[in-house]
Write an enzyme that holds these catalytic residues in place. Structure first.
Site, PDB file in Angstrom:
ATOM      1  N   GLN A   1       2.813  -3.686  19.448  1.00  0.00           N
ATOM      2  CA  GLN A   1       2.563  -2.006  19.136  1.00  0.00           C
ATOM      3  C   GLN A   1       0.959  -2.495  19.236  1.00  0.00           C
ATOM      4  OE1 GLN A   1       4.000  -4.103  16.513  1.00  0.00           O
ATOM      5  NE2 GLN A   1       5.296  -3.113  15.352  1.00  0.00           N
TER       6      GLN A   1
ATOM      7  N   ASP B   1       0.816   0.668   5.379  1.00  0.00           N
ATOM      8  CA  ASP B   1       1.872   0.898   4.512  1.00  0.00           C
ATOM      9  C   ASP B   1       2.022   1.617   2.954  1.00  0.00           C
ATOM     10  OD1 ASP B   1       2.324  -0.357   7.459  1.00  0.00           O
ATOM     11  OD2 ASP B   1       4.198   0.460   6.600  1.00  0.00           O
TER      12      ASP B   1
ATOM     13  N   ASN C   1       0.081  -3.890   4.729  1.00  0.00           N
ATOM     14  CA  ASN C   1      -0.062  -3.787   6.238  1.00  0.00           C
ATOM     15  C   ASN C   1       0.357  -4.631   7.022  1.00  0.00           C
ATOM     16  OD1 ASN C   1      -0.674  -1.326   8.263  1.00  0.00           O
ATOM     17  ND2 ASN C   1      -2.704  -3.157   9.510  1.00  0.00           N
TER      18      ASN C   1
HETATM   19  O1  MRU Z   1       6.269  -1.588  11.591  1.00  0.00           O
HETATM   20  P1  MRU Z   1       5.254  -0.084  12.363  1.00  0.00           P
HETATM   21  O2  MRU Z   1       5.118  -0.676  13.549  1.00  0.00           O
HETATM   22  O3  MRU Z   1       5.888   0.821  11.871  1.00  0.00           O
HETATM   23  O4  MRU Z   1       3.937  -0.518  10.961  1.00  0.00           O
HETATM   24  C1  MRU Z   1       2.793   0.328  11.395  1.00  0.00           C
HETATM   25  C2  MRU Z   1       2.108  -0.294  11.312  1.00  0.00           C
HETATM   26  O5  MRU Z   1       1.889  -1.411  10.516  1.00  0.00           O
HETATM   27  C3  MRU Z   1       0.287  -0.015  10.236  1.00  0.00           C
HETATM   28  O6  MRU Z   1      -0.205   0.082  10.714  1.00  0.00           O
HETATM   29  C4  MRU Z   1       0.492   1.433   9.377  1.00  0.00           C
HETATM   30  O7  MRU Z   1       1.610   1.443   9.581  1.00  0.00           O
HETATM   31  C5  MRU Z   1      -0.569   2.316   9.630  1.00  0.00           C
HETATM   32  S1  MRU Z   1      -0.590   3.431  10.382  1.00  0.00           S
HETATM   33  C6  MRU Z   1      -1.276   4.863  10.428  1.00  0.00           C
END
Ligand code: MRU
Length: 350
Positions: A201, A242, A252
């Protein structure tokens, strides 16, 4: 209200329904998917077409509207029952981001409110979903202001992990919203971004957001973060979340916990930016937060190509928990909680 560095959106409600920017394809391809069933919306969340806690919640809310349209020929009570079934299905798409359950609860309350009739049901649900979407963007603007206020004028450079940006929210971002605001205020000159295995990401999404908005961004492998801090190159780590437990423990993206330990060791500050919808006062501590385990195949490869040797197994938790004592500040749209504790979180939420 508009802001500088705010050109990116990933979730769109149009006349014929929900469209999502397919985040699996970025940055190589810019593809929008049109989703017309709640089952397809749940699948899009599970398969990472859309990801990031607030974006998952907003998408699920629109998924409920999609369900209302899908079942519009049914009589009122069977239509409501069908929508409730779809809400349950949407709630099973990913377990960790509490924003999903928060948004679905709001949609359910709307569905069960006394005002709902067969004629206004879709419109009332759409109004609620759009409210969740718009309020998330406004919350990010506020977090941007509060978070940036914590940085000194010569903060220099910061490090972020995963993608907590416009793509992960209704727009602007949580952690990336703070960085956008601090960059706009001239406090930071440079952003470092972890590439963030296994979904990349950071490399694919965070770097793309900053390159798109002309904010200088430098990628690093997660393993390089310790050296970055040892060399004094960053003053703050700024991440999203999260789910935040009542005592301030923060779930997170996997790898966040190691950054927090490194930050404390090197005297680097650690900030978590997340909306109130990410705070789960029903989880007493991080130990109560369900951590998603994803398929081993995600670890075996990179960019669709198999890298690992045959015969090995893989452990693939999507998130980890950073204990509250390693967090210098939690920033929400309501303000700043420094050195979070249960008492401070309770006060913040009251
Ligand atoms: O697996 P993902 O890409 O959904 O994980 C996202 C994260 O860990 C972000 O840091 C979190 O959701 C915060 S988004 C504002």
């Amino acid at each position: 209200m508009t802001q500088a560095f705010d050109s990116i959106r990933a979730i769109f409600w149009k006349e014929d329904g929900l469209y999502l920017l397919d985040q699996r394809k970025l940055p190589q391809e810019d593809v929008e998917l049109h989703l017309t069933t709640a089952v397809a919306v749940a699948e899009a969340i599970r398969d990472m077409v859309v990801r990031g806690a607030p974006a998952i919640g907003i998408t699920a809310a629109y998924g409920v509207v999609t369900s209302a349209i899908e079942h519009q020929t049914e009589n009122f009570s069977s239509r409501r029952a069908s929508i409730l079934k779809d809400i349950k299905h949407l709630s099973e798409s990913r377990p960790t981001a509490v924003n999903l359950f928060w948004a679905l609860d709001k949609m359910k309350q709307c569905l069960e409110s006394g005002q709902v009739t067969g004629d206004n049901l879709t419109q009332l649900l759409l109004t609620q979903a759009q409210k969740i979407h718009e309020e998330d963007i406004k919350a990010n603007y506020k977090m941007g202001e509060y978070g940036a206020s914590l940085l000194s004028d010569d903060a220099g450079a910061v490090l972020t992990h995963c993608n907590a940006g416009a793509l992960a929210t209704g727009g602007y971002g949580t952690a990336l919203g703070v960085i956008r605001s601090a960059y706009g205020a001239g406090k930071i000159k440079q952003v470092f971004a972890d590439e963030t295995r296994p979904w990349m990401q950071g490399a694919r999404l965070t770097a793309w957001e900053f390159v798109t908005e002309n904010i200088p961004v430098t990628l690093l492998c997660e393993g390089a973060a310790a050296s970055l801090m040892q060399q004094g190159k960053v003053s703050w780590i700024i991440v999203g979340s999260d789910r935040i437990a009542a005592n301030g423990d923060v779930a997170n993206k996997i790898g966040t916990y190691s950054l927090a330990i490194l930050a404390r060791h090197h005297g680097v500050k650690f900030m978590v930016a997340a909306p109130i919808s990410t705070i789960d006062m029903k989880s007493a501590t991080g130990a109560d937060i369900p951590i998603e385990q994803r398929d081993a195949s995600e670890v075996f490869g990179c960019g669709g190509a198999r890298v690992a040797t045959d015969g090995a197994q893989a452990w693939n938790p999507a998130f980890d928990v950073t204990p509250a004592e390693l967090v210098d500040a939690i920033v929400t749209e309501k303000g700043i909680v420094e050195n979070p504790t249960l008492e401070k979180m309770q006060l913040h939420m009251s």
